[in-house]
Write a protein that holds these residues in place. Structure first.
Motif, mmCIF file in Angstrom:
data_model
loop_
_atom_site.group_PDB
_atom_site.id
_atom_site.type_symbol
_atom_site.label_atom_id
_atom_site.label_comp_id
_atom_site.label_asym_id
_atom_site.label_seq_id
_atom_site.Cartn_x
_atom_site.Cartn_y
_atom_site.Cartn_z
ATOM 1 N N ILE B 214 78.946 -44.700 -6.242
ATOM 2 C CA ILE B 214 79.721 -44.109 -5.403
ATOM 3 C C ILE B 214 79.144 -44.300 -4.028
ATOM 4 C CG2 ILE B 214 80.440 -41.948 -4.636
ATOM 5 C CD1 ILE B 214 81.326 -41.147 -7.285
ATOM 6 N N SER B 215 77.876 -44.228 -3.902
ATOM 7 C CA SER B 215 77.011 -44.278 -2.619
ATOM 8 C C SER B 215 77.483 -45.333 -1.742
ATOM 9 C CB SER B 215 75.618 -44.083 -2.665
ATOM 10 O OG SER B 215 75.072 -44.876 -3.364
ATOM 11 N N LYS B 216 77.399 -46.581 -2.247
ATOM 12 C CA LYS B 216 77.808 -48.109 -1.713
ATOM 13 C C LYS B 216 79.059 -48.113 -1.209
ATOM 14 C CE LYS B 216 78.448 -52.450 -3.199
ATOM 15 N NZ LYS B 216 78.400 -53.281 -4.423
ATOM 16 N N PHE B 217 80.064 -47.568 -1.746
ATOM 17 C CA PHE B 217 81.547 -47.611 -1.387
ATOM 18 C C PHE B 217 81.857 -46.457 -0.308
ATOM 19 C CE2 PHE B 217 81.443 -50.060 -5.230
ATOM 20 C CZ PHE B 217 82.276 -51.123 -4.883
ATOM 21 N N PHE B 218 81.374 -45.398 -0.515
ATOM 22 C CA PHE B 218 81.525 -44.252 0.374
ATOM 23 C C PHE B 218 80.861 -44.713 1.512
ATOM 24 C CE2 PHE B 218 81.615 -39.287 0.209
ATOM 25 C CZ PHE B 218 82.454 -39.255 1.453
ATOM 26 N N LEU B 219 79.510 -45.212 1.693
ATOM 27 C CA LEU B 219 78.946 -45.615 2.878
ATOM 28 C C LEU B 219 79.643 -46.614 3.688
ATOM 29 C CD1 LEU B 219 76.145 -45.023 4.367
ATOM 30 C CD2 LEU B 219 75.159 -46.856 3.084
ATOM 31 N N TRP B 220 79.943 -47.806 2.898
ATOM 32 C CA TRP B 220 80.865 -49.007 3.614
ATOM 33 C C TRP B 220 82.204 -48.445 4.234
ATOM 34 C CZ3 TRP B 220 79.405 -52.933 5.351
ATOM 35 C CH2 TRP B 220 78.147 -53.672 5.132
ATOM 36 N N GLY B 221 82.974 -47.546 3.494
ATOM 37 C CA GLY B 221 83.856 -46.860 3.955
ATOM 38 C C GLY B 221 83.822 -46.104 5.526
#
Lengths: 70, 367
Positions: B214-221
């Protein structure tokens, strides 16, 4: 005013009829509470009654009571 | 109990976060009046300040992958305090829905349809939102990827079309204001819109993704949304200079000036359409989160009975929140950032702290 009453009547028909048919009284009570709040606020608003804004009241509370403001 | 069993992909989640933040590019008036030509600095500062809090949100999501914020509150704080905090969050979600609805109505009223009453704009707009919300998270977030990409393309075009108006002298003098102004501006940007991504804690169980990723996608968003906001402010400052703070919609004023020679001018309707689309995505998401939270707190099997009643309440609430756009900007600059700090930073931090102290996810698994 008639438009407001008509709009809320339509909402009541769409929302409440299925709940009454399914005998979901708890849901009916909860949704009804928000519905009535909406009706009362709308009628007061279109009648020209000045309704205090919670955001303005909270802003005043922060500023005058808690002395939190920029 | 999970009310909406719909699932969204990691990419949909990422672009939903980005789209949510991009929709706030209309709200720059809250801080450009404070820091003027240095506004881009406070956006970058706010982005950096919010990063640790973003990791707090991610930690909460990782610790409770099958629970939304309302369920987490009940679990962490207990049924009584948890429900009080959840009720406060529902008020926060409803207020955000109404505020964004009001922003949209004011924007359309000021720029495209000055003779159309606000109530008509709000009613028709919320009717479309209600239709989307009815079908759940899948439909609410389905087109966010497209909306986000369209806005990035339009933003790039706007930068090109305003290139002849860009004057880098407009960034000067730099760092010339009292330190408190930078703190104030950073606080405003970090709460409106960066901290508002706390609303995504409501859809944790709907993300089709292992908790660790989740962290990767939340951070990229978050990064995409943040970069867009920085570019918007840089462009507006480069074009308008320190008169930026004089406009209620600085971003739109810049786009109004965009033209490519004589042939392509008066392109603001294109930019206005994109902003309306983005606000549609944002209001729909907030509206969905509000009705979902209500259904969760009252332990309903579905959120559908709430949709129309809450929609009607959101419209009338949008009217009573502020008497004018100026009052809205004044509150958004001074009081709202302090209020929102509680919901966006203090409560999530407390939730994570208490969950760690009570070893909650592990304890629950053992039970």
């Amino acid at each position: 005013m008639p438009y407001v009453i008509f709009a809320f009547l339509v909402i009541a028909l769409i929302d409440f009829l299925p709940l009454i048919k399914q005998k979901k009284y708890k849901e009916l009570f909860c949704v009804g509470a928000f519905f009535i709040t909406g009706v009362v606020l709308s009628i007061l608003y279109v009648s020209g009654v000045v309704i205090p804004s919670p955001m303005v009241l909270l802003g005043d509370f922060l500023k005058k009571v808690l002395h939190l403001s920029y | 109990m999970q009310i909406d069993k719909g699932k969204i992909t990691a990419v949909q989640f990422m672009f939903s976060v980005a789209c949510y933040m991009q929709a706030s590019s209309l709200l720059t008036a809250f801080f450009v009046g404070i820091t003027k030509q240095d506004s881009w600095i406070v956006v970058i500062l706010a982005f950096l300040v919010c990063l640790p809090f973003l990791f707090i949100f991610i930690s909460i999501m990782r610790n409770f992958p099958d629970k939304n914020l309302i369920q987490i509150n009940t679990l962490v704080f207990g049924p009584v305090v948890g429900n009080i905090i959840s009720a406060m969050y529902i008020w926060y979600f409803l207020t955000l829905t109404s505020l964004n609805l009001r922003d949209l109505s004011d924007f359309v009223h000021q720029t495209i349809m000055p003779k159309t009453p606000s109530i008509v704009i709000m009613f028709l707009f919320l009717l479309v939102c209600a239709w989307a919300v009815r079908f759940g998270i899948g439909v609410v977030t389905r087109y966010n990827t497209l909306f986000s990409i369209i806005q990035i393309v339009i933003l790039a075009l706007a930068v090109v079309f305003t290139a002849n108006l860009i004057d880098f002298q407009n960034f000067l003098p730099m760092f010339d204001q009292p330190a408190m102004e930078y703190v104030h501006g950073t606080h405003v940007v970090s709460t409106i819109p960066f901290g508002e991504v706390v609303v995504f804690l409501m859809i944790t169980p709907n993300i089709k993704l292992p908790p660790k990723k989740i962290s990767k996608f939340f951070l990229w968003g978050f990064v995409i949304g943040g970069i867009v906001l920085v570019v918007v402010i840089l462009r507006d400052t480069a074009v308008l200079g320190n008169v930026l703070g004089l406009f209620s919609l600085p971003s739109f004023e810049t786009q109004r000036m965009a033209s490519l020679m004589e042939a392509l001018s008066r392109l603001e309707i294109m930019f206005a359409s994109v902003l309306i689309i983005l606000l549609f995505a944002k209001v729909t998401f907030l509206y969905y989160v509000t009705v979902l939270s209500l259904a969760q707190i009252f332990k309903f099997e579905t959120f559908k009975p709430f949709i129309l009643s809450i929609g009607a309440l959101a419209i009338v609430y949008a009217f009573i929140l502020y008497s004018s756009s100026m009052q809205h900007v004044e509150s958004g600059t001074n009081a709202t950032p302090i209020l929102w700090t509680l919901f966006e930073f203090v409560l999530p931090m407390l939730t994570l702290l208490i969950a760690k102290m009570r070893k909650l996810p592990q304890t629950e698994e053992v039970v």
